[in-house]
Design a protein around this motif. Sequence first.
Motif, short mmCIF file in Angstrom:
data_model
loop_
_atom_site.label_atom_id
_atom_site.label_comp_id
_atom_site.label_asym_id
_atom_site.label_seq_id
_atom_site.Cartn_x
_atom_site.Cartn_y
_atom_site.Cartn_z
N UNK A 114 0.65 -1.18 -0.04
CA UNK A 114 0.12 -0.10 -0.24
C UNK A 114 0.70 1.27 0.08
N UNK A 115 1.94 1.07 0.69
CA UNK A 115 2.64 2.55 0.69
C UNK A 115 4.30 2.33 0.19
N UNK A 116 4.42 2.38 -1.13
CA UNK A 116 5.74 2.02 -1.49
C UNK A 116 6.84 2.71 -1.15
N UNK A 117 6.61 3.85 -0.52
CA UNK A 117 7.71 4.82 -0.26
C UNK A 117 8.50 4.37 1.13
N UNK A 118 7.69 3.12 1.86
CA UNK A 118 8.12 2.62 3.07
C UNK A 118 9.42 1.94 2.72
N UNK A 119 9.98 1.60 1.60
CA UNK A 119 11.21 0.81 1.54
C UNK A 119 12.55 1.15 2.20
N UNK A 120 12.62 2.57 2.15
CA UNK A 120 13.69 2.93 3.03
C UNK A 120 13.78 2.87 4.37
N UNK A 121 12.53 3.27 4.79
CA UNK A 121 12.27 3.35 6.35
C UNK A 121 12.30 1.66 6.70
N UNK A 122 11.87 0.73 5.86
CA UNK A 122 12.02 -0.78 6.28
C UNK A 122 13.37 -1.41 6.24
N UNK A 123 14.01 -0.80 5.30
CA UNK A 123 15.54 -1.27 5.32
C UNK A 123 16.31 -0.47 6.49
N UNK A 124 16.23 0.67 6.90
CA UNK A 124 16.69 1.29 8.20
C UNK A 124 16.21 0.39 9.35
N UNK A 125 15.04 0.15 9.56
CA UNK A 125 14.54 -0.65 10.52
C UNK A 125 15.20 -2.12 10.69
N UNK A 126 15.36 -2.75 9.65
CA UNK A 126 15.97 -3.86 9.52
C UNK A 126 17.52 -3.97 9.90
N UNK A 127 18.20 -2.84 9.35
CA UNK A 127 19.60 -2.73 9.79
C UNK A 127 19.83 -2.46 11.06
N UNK A 128 19.01 -1.34 11.63
CA UNK A 128 19.22 -0.95 13.06
C UNK A 128 18.70 -1.75 14.19
#
Lengths: 168, 395
Positions: A114-128
């Motif tokens: 539903x929200x394609x722009x979440x990709x950057x935030x999700x990558x950050x979440x996984x890394x951190x």
Amino acid sequence: MKLEELLATAEKILAPWTVGLTRFEGRRLDVVLKREGLVAAVAALADARWGYLSAITGLDLPWPKTPPKPEAPPTPPLEDQLEVLYHFVDGAAVVTLRLRVPYSDARVPSICGPVPTATLYERELHEMFGIEVEGTPVTDRLLLPDDWPDGVYPLRKSFKGLEAPSRT
Amino acid sequence: MHTEPTAAPRKFVVPIGPQHPALKEPGHFEITVDGEIVTAATARLGYVHRGIEKGVEGENWAQAMYMLERICGICSHVHATAYALGVEQLAGVQAPPRAQAIRELVAELERVHSHMLWLGVAAHEGGFDTLFMYSWRDREIIMDVLESLTGNRVNYSCNVLGGVKFDVDDAHADEIRRAIDILEPRTHHYLKVVTTEETLIGRTRGVGKMTQDEARRLGAVGPTARASGVPRDVRVDHPYAGYADFPVKMVTHTAGDLEAKFIVRIEELFESYRVIREILDHLPPGDIAVKVKPRLPAGEAISRVEAPRGELFYYLRSTGSTNPDRCKVRTPSLCNWASVLVTAPGHKLADVPMLIAGIDPCFSCNDRLVTVRRRGGDETWTWARLRQYGIEYYR
């Protein structure tokens, strides 16, 4: 739309998936969700064109390691948890979707559908935080260096720094 | 020489960065091209990631602000303001009206310097170095004002928890008015240049067009969103600091191309000049700070402010101790990347630097480890070692 209307609309949209609900200082609404309900709830907000995803915050909530008192009755140990907050913003209104997962099952579904722009935030979440984001389109490193060791998540409370590289 | 008629079109990837002469900050982009035309774009950030979010967990509430202010050297004040407003929410105090007005005054002066800096960078990416040099020369006027007002050209350190550190006296006010009087006609000239100069229009009009719907869907913020007609401005939507007493008008444009981004930012300068004069004329009397206890009650706060690049988002969590338990920072540049990566396909490779510059990206803001690159290779420095280095350096 007025602030009150905005929050009421969001409350109504999210009702089918809401497990817990708190209002703060008149402009914030916190909605506790279950993992199964997340994508549907986000999709409902996006379909209703309610605001936009402003940020995803990860929280590490390790269970405090206090030694049990000898006279206290034995309690089952509570699990260390991680919490993910999805902040949606419309005007002055902020709606936060909250989702808790235990360390042993640290995964959340991706909301990139539903929200394609979440990709950057999700990558950050996984890394951190080392939360696995199931179904997120890109899992390459975003912020940490390429030689960062696997399985080390800097925003977990247990992270106290890397060993200093040996000097040659 | 012959070509295979059945051969599938080959993809060619042009890597840009992390070190690139057209971008003054480190970011890595892989631009896939078919001939001259971009077909896909990806970004790799983090070259200036410093681990500030983790760092502040080891500092107390007051110290954390100085670290957060150093997230960005261009818009340092908005970081400190967002943080201070969040801490005040947690503490249940409110800074006095005079402090709130001074916060807004410095924020708008910062916006002027930031937008002028952007105007120069964007002109430079477009090959128009004369405009770059003029706008940066004029930006020095604002930098001088900020220095005489706060003592620093960057990292003004104007906020304290519960208010501001310094007062604005009549001499400062006159100095700021004189600076604005010089800058206003100059800005009119720049607006005329960017809307009439053929060579620049060739690089901006119709380039990087983002429709209102796309801007909404991509979650664009700040001038990037407003240039596509999306009315999003935290100063107007949720007035903070002094913005309720000294409101600003939202500047939007509908074209959504690079030219609209120039126009929106330049018109925002006029709005900043107006509100700066108004604040100076009607500065509320009274104290400039209230006391905030070192230990904050447990709770959560969300604080949003409008940085020059768009909405800056802070999430603070207190567990009732003297240190923040969590401080999440989401900077506007991170929101706006999606708009570049999505609008780039279909454009010529040569337009890519302009498209990137169009959102006014701030890499230090996106990336927040301290790695000092020296000739001997990479070394990771601990905070204590870096601090000691700083002390020795200035001895």
